[in-house]
Scaffold this motif. Structure first.
Motif, mmCIF file in Angstrom:
data_model
loop_
_atom_site.group_PDB
_atom_site.id
_atom_site.type_symbol
_atom_site.label_atom_id
_atom_site.label_comp_id
_atom_site.label_asym_id
_atom_site.label_seq_id
_atom_site.Cartn_x
_atom_site.Cartn_y
_atom_site.Cartn_z
ATOM 1 N N ALA A 162 1.106 8.918 -4.994
ATOM 2 C CA ALA A 162 1.063 7.506 -4.610
ATOM 3 C C ALA A 162 1.677 6.623 -5.698
ATOM 4 O O ALA A 162 2.442 5.699 -5.412
ATOM 5 C CB ALA A 162 -0.377 7.077 -4.335
ATOM 6 N N THR B 238 -7.781 2.258 -3.089
ATOM 7 C CA THR B 238 -8.526 1.590 -2.022
ATOM 8 C C THR B 238 -9.201 2.574 -1.071
ATOM 9 O O THR B 238 -10.150 2.205 -0.391
ATOM 10 C CB THR B 238 -7.607 0.656 -1.208
ATOM 11 N N ARG B 239 -8.707 3.811 -1.047
ATOM 12 C CA ARG B 239 -9.264 4.764 -0.092
ATOM 13 C C ARG B 239 -8.902 6.188 -0.495
ATOM 14 O O ARG B 239 -7.775 6.447 -0.917
ATOM 15 C CB ARG B 239 -8.702 4.460 1.288
ATOM 16 N N LYS C 88 0.840 -1.192 0.000
ATOM 17 C CA LYS C 88 0.000 0.000 0.000
ATOM 18 C C LYS C 88 0.877 1.244 0.000
ATOM 19 O O LYS C 88 1.926 1.281 0.649
ATOM 20 C CB LYS C 88 -0.916 0.017 1.220
ATOM 21 N N ALA D 88 -2.448 -0.734 -10.368
ATOM 22 C CA ALA D 88 -2.693 0.000 -9.128
ATOM 23 C C ALA D 88 -4.196 0.115 -8.933
ATOM 24 O O ALA D 88 -4.934 0.324 -9.890
ATOM 25 C CB ALA D 88 -2.060 1.377 -9.179
ATOM 26 N N ALA E 215 5.002 4.139 -5.532
ATOM 27 C CA ALA E 215 4.958 2.733 -5.943
ATOM 28 C C ALA E 215 6.020 2.441 -6.999
ATOM 29 O O ALA E 215 6.684 1.397 -6.951
ATOM 30 C CB ALA E 215 3.574 2.381 -6.474
ATOM 31 N N ILE F 122 0.465 5.702 0.085
ATOM 32 C CA ILE F 122 -0.459 6.803 0.352
ATOM 33 C C ILE F 122 0.130 8.089 -0.221
ATOM 34 O O ILE F 122 1.199 8.536 0.189
ATOM 35 C CB ILE F 122 -0.720 6.967 1.858
ATOM 36 N N GLU G 275 -5.002 6.413 -1.089
ATOM 37 C CA GLU G 275 -4.310 5.163 -0.757
ATOM 38 C C GLU G 275 -4.508 4.192 -1.929
ATOM 39 O O GLU G 275 -5.629 4.007 -2.397
ATOM 40 C CB GLU G 275 -4.893 4.574 0.517
ATOM 41 N N ILE G 276 -3.413 3.598 -2.383
ATOM 42 C CA ILE G 276 -3.499 2.620 -3.469
ATOM 43 C C ILE G 276 -2.815 1.325 -3.057
ATOM 44 O O ILE G 276 -1.961 1.317 -2.163
ATOM 45 C CB ILE G 276 -2.864 3.127 -4.777
ATOM 46 N N GLU G 277 -3.208 0.246 -3.708
ATOM 47 C CA GLU G 277 -2.485 -1.020 -3.640
ATOM 48 C C GLU G 277 -1.877 -1.232 -5.016
ATOM 49 O O GLU G 277 -2.568 -1.068 -6.027
ATOM 50 C CB GLU G 277 -3.422 -2.160 -3.279
#
Length: 64
Positions: free
Chosen positions: A20, A42-43, A3, A39, A24, A5, A60-62
């Motif tokens: 973000a 998520t929030r 994750k 990517a 990554a 941010i 926020e990413i994954e």
């Protein structure tokens, strides 16, 4: 998936998302096969700092 941010002032979602993604990409570049394949957001949230209005946005990413 890791994750990340991103943060931006002035409620600018695009800048926060780019922050973000940049985090990554830097993280992936340090690994053996450094490619960011996908990517997922998520929030998205904002926090009030002091008595002022909401002025900072976080995304926020994954990423994998």
């Amino acid at each position: 998936m890791p994750k990340f941010i991103g943060k931006a002032m002035g409620l600018n979602l695009q800048d926060a998302f780019e922050d973000a993604i940049t985090q990554a990409m830097v993280n992936k570049a340090q690994s053996v096969h450094g490619k960011l394949m996908s990517a997922e957001v998520t929030r998205i949230y904002s926090e009030r700092i002091g008595e002022a209005s909401f002025n900072t946005v976080f995304v926020e990413i994954e990423a994998k």
